[in-house]
Design an enzyme around this catalytic site. Structure first.
Site, mmCIF file in Angstrom:
data_model
loop_
_atom_site.group_PDB
_atom_site.id
_atom_site.type_symbol
_atom_site.label_atom_id
_atom_site.label_comp_id
_atom_site.label_asym_id
_atom_site.label_seq_id
_atom_site.Cartn_x
_atom_site.Cartn_y
_atom_site.Cartn_z
ATOM 1 N N GLU A 108 85.740 -0.916 21.674
ATOM 2 C CA GLU A 108 85.379 -2.295 21.286
ATOM 3 C C GLU A 108 86.281 -2.795 20.162
ATOM 4 O OE1 GLU A 108 81.240 -3.257 20.979
ATOM 5 O OE2 GLU A 108 81.655 -5.171 19.990
ATOM 6 N N ASP A 134 92.644 -2.428 12.069
ATOM 7 C CA ASP A 134 93.159 -3.107 13.251
ATOM 8 C C ASP A 134 92.947 -2.295 14.538
ATOM 9 O OD1 ASP A 134 94.691 -4.727 14.947
ATOM 10 O OD2 ASP A 134 96.496 -3.609 14.455
ATOM 11 N N TYR A 140 77.039 -12.552 16.553
ATOM 12 C CA TYR A 140 77.767 -13.809 16.635
ATOM 13 C C TYR A 140 77.251 -14.645 17.811
ATOM 14 C CZ TYR A 140 81.647 -16.958 15.947
ATOM 15 O OH TYR A 140 82.400 -18.066 15.683
ATOM 16 N N ASP A 164 88.027 -13.971 16.973
ATOM 17 C CA ASP A 164 88.291 -15.119 16.098
ATOM 18 C C ASP A 164 89.036 -16.181 16.900
ATOM 19 O OD1 ASP A 164 87.136 -13.917 13.853
ATOM 20 O OD2 ASP A 164 88.976 -12.822 13.406
ATOM 21 N N GLU A 169 86.926 -2.382 13.413
ATOM 22 C CA GLU A 169 86.530 -3.595 12.689
ATOM 23 C C GLU A 169 87.057 -3.476 11.248
ATOM 24 O OE1 GLU A 169 84.810 -6.677 13.246
ATOM 25 O OE2 GLU A 169 85.544 -6.788 11.188
HETATM 26 C C1 LIG Z 1 83.920 -13.855 15.276
HETATM 27 S S1 LIG Z 1 83.777 -12.193 14.839
HETATM 28 C C2 LIG Z 1 82.800 -11.510 16.157
HETATM 29 C C3 LIG Z 1 82.194 -10.189 15.803
HETATM 30 C C4 LIG Z 1 81.388 -9.504 16.918
HETATM 31 N N1 LIG Z 1 82.234 -9.128 18.029
HETATM 32 C C5 LIG Z 1 80.257 -10.375 17.389
HETATM 33 O O1 LIG Z 1 80.345 -10.888 18.528
HETATM 34 O O2 LIG Z 1 79.281 -10.540 16.636
HETATM 35 C C6 LIG Z 1 85.386 -11.523 15.197
HETATM 36 C C7 LIG Z 1 85.576 -10.153 14.611
HETATM 37 O O3 LIG Z 1 86.812 -9.603 15.026
HETATM 38 C C8 LIG Z 1 87.333 -8.861 13.937
HETATM 39 N N2 LIG Z 1 88.787 -8.708 14.161
HETATM 40 C C9 LIG Z 1 89.722 -9.662 14.127
HETATM 41 N N3 LIG Z 1 90.930 -9.146 14.379
HETATM 42 C C10 LIG Z 1 90.766 -7.828 14.586
HETATM 43 C C11 LIG Z 1 91.652 -6.750 14.881
HETATM 44 N N4 LIG Z 1 92.975 -6.942 14.993
HETATM 45 N N5 LIG Z 1 91.131 -5.521 15.026
HETATM 46 C C12 LIG Z 1 89.800 -5.313 14.898
HETATM 47 N N6 LIG Z 1 88.919 -6.304 14.613
HETATM 48 C C13 LIG Z 1 89.391 -7.539 14.459
HETATM 49 C C14 LIG Z 1 86.994 -9.690 12.722
HETATM 50 O O4 LIG Z 1 86.991 -8.956 11.530
HETATM 51 C C15 LIG Z 1 85.585 -10.163 13.093
HETATM 52 O O5 LIG Z 1 84.568 -9.300 12.645
#
Ligand SMILES: C[S@@+](CC[C@H](N)C(=O)[O-])C[C@H]1O[C@@H](n2cnc3c(N)ncnc32)[C@H](O)[C@@H]1O
Length: 226
Positions: A57, A109, A207, A131, A82
């Site tokens: 994930e 990442d 989210y 995002d 995360e």
């Molecule tokens: C809008 S949030 C959604 C979180 C979760 N998936 C949810 O649906 O509740 C997007 C998440 O992606 C994470 N994220 C962004 N770029 C990432 C990356 N390159 N690797 C891992 N996580 C990442 C951000 O830190 C954030 O927590």
């Protein structure tokens, strides 16, 4: 083509609100037991001691989907990435409270970890509410681009699924356009209900719950690696 390093550069370890004592203890004591090694190639035997199927994930937020899937399939191994420490604490709390032994975590990442798996070694990849980067000039930062998708395609086993969820109409259209250009994935939708209704085996994320509360539509995409 979009280079995954564009995305990688944007994320280090990040913190929102300060951790409470119990949360800090989880990070100090439980996280080291679950952490993906920092370098080198990774496979199921290294992480779990056997050759179980692996699910991955990207950006698990607070970890409710990761934990839900891990609870549903105890014989699979789950790797979640995360960069936000507060989200990692959420996932650690689920792991502790539900006694999960099949979860591994990387605080950082996702793409950096993904590229260290052997090709065709993952049974599923999840990208839930990435995002949105809504401005057109930031479009290359979106996870749904050919660079990250090439990597995901390489790591998924043929016949296995990539799942995407979003409530953002621009991101939804953009993702459909990106995926429509690819011959290595097949969209699993027979009709509208297939992407308007959350499948039973798709635990709701935090989210997504917030998006629903705001009255947003949510789209659920399942693509099979050809
Ligand atoms: C809008 S949030 C959604 C979180 C979760 N998936 C949810 O649906 O509740 C997007 C998440 O992606 C994470 N994220 C962004 N770029 C990432 C990356 N390159 N690797 C891992 N996580 C990442 C951000 O830190 C954030 O927590």
């Amino acid at each position: 083509m979009n280079d995954p390093t564009t995305i990688r550069r944007l994320y280090g370890r990040r913190q929102g609100h300060k951790l409470r004592t119990g949360q800090a203890a989880l990070v100090e004591e439980l996280l080291p037991q679950l952490e993906v090694p920092e370098t080198g190639s990774i496979d199921a035997t290294l992480l779990f001691g056997d050759d179980r199927p692996l699910e991955f994930e990207i950006g698990f937020g607070s970890g409710e989907h990761l934990a839900g899937q891990a609870e549903a399939r105890p014989d699979h191994g789950f790797i979640g990435c995360e960069p936000f420490i507060n989200g990692v604490v959420g996932a650690l709390t689920h792991v502790r409270d539900r006694d999960l032994t099949n979860v591994r975590i990387h605080m950082g990442d996702a793409l950096e970890v993904l590229e260290r798996f052997p090709d065709a070694s993952l049974s599923r990849v999840y990208l839930l509410h990435p995002d949105p980067w809504p401005k057109a000039r930031h479009a290359k930062r979106r996870m749904m681009n050919h660079g990250p998708m090439d990597l995901i395609a390489a790591k998924l086993k043929p016949g296995c699924e990539f799942r995407l969820g979003t409530d953002d109409p621009t991101y939804c259209r953009w993702s459909m356009m990106v995926m429509d250009q690819r011959r290595d994935f097949e969209w699993q939708a027979g009709g509208a209900q297939d992407f308007l209704t959350r499948p039973d085996d798709w635990p709701q994320t935090r989210y997504e719950r917030k998006a629903r509360r705001k009255g947003h539509e949510v789209w659920y995409f399942r693509y099979v690696r050809v």
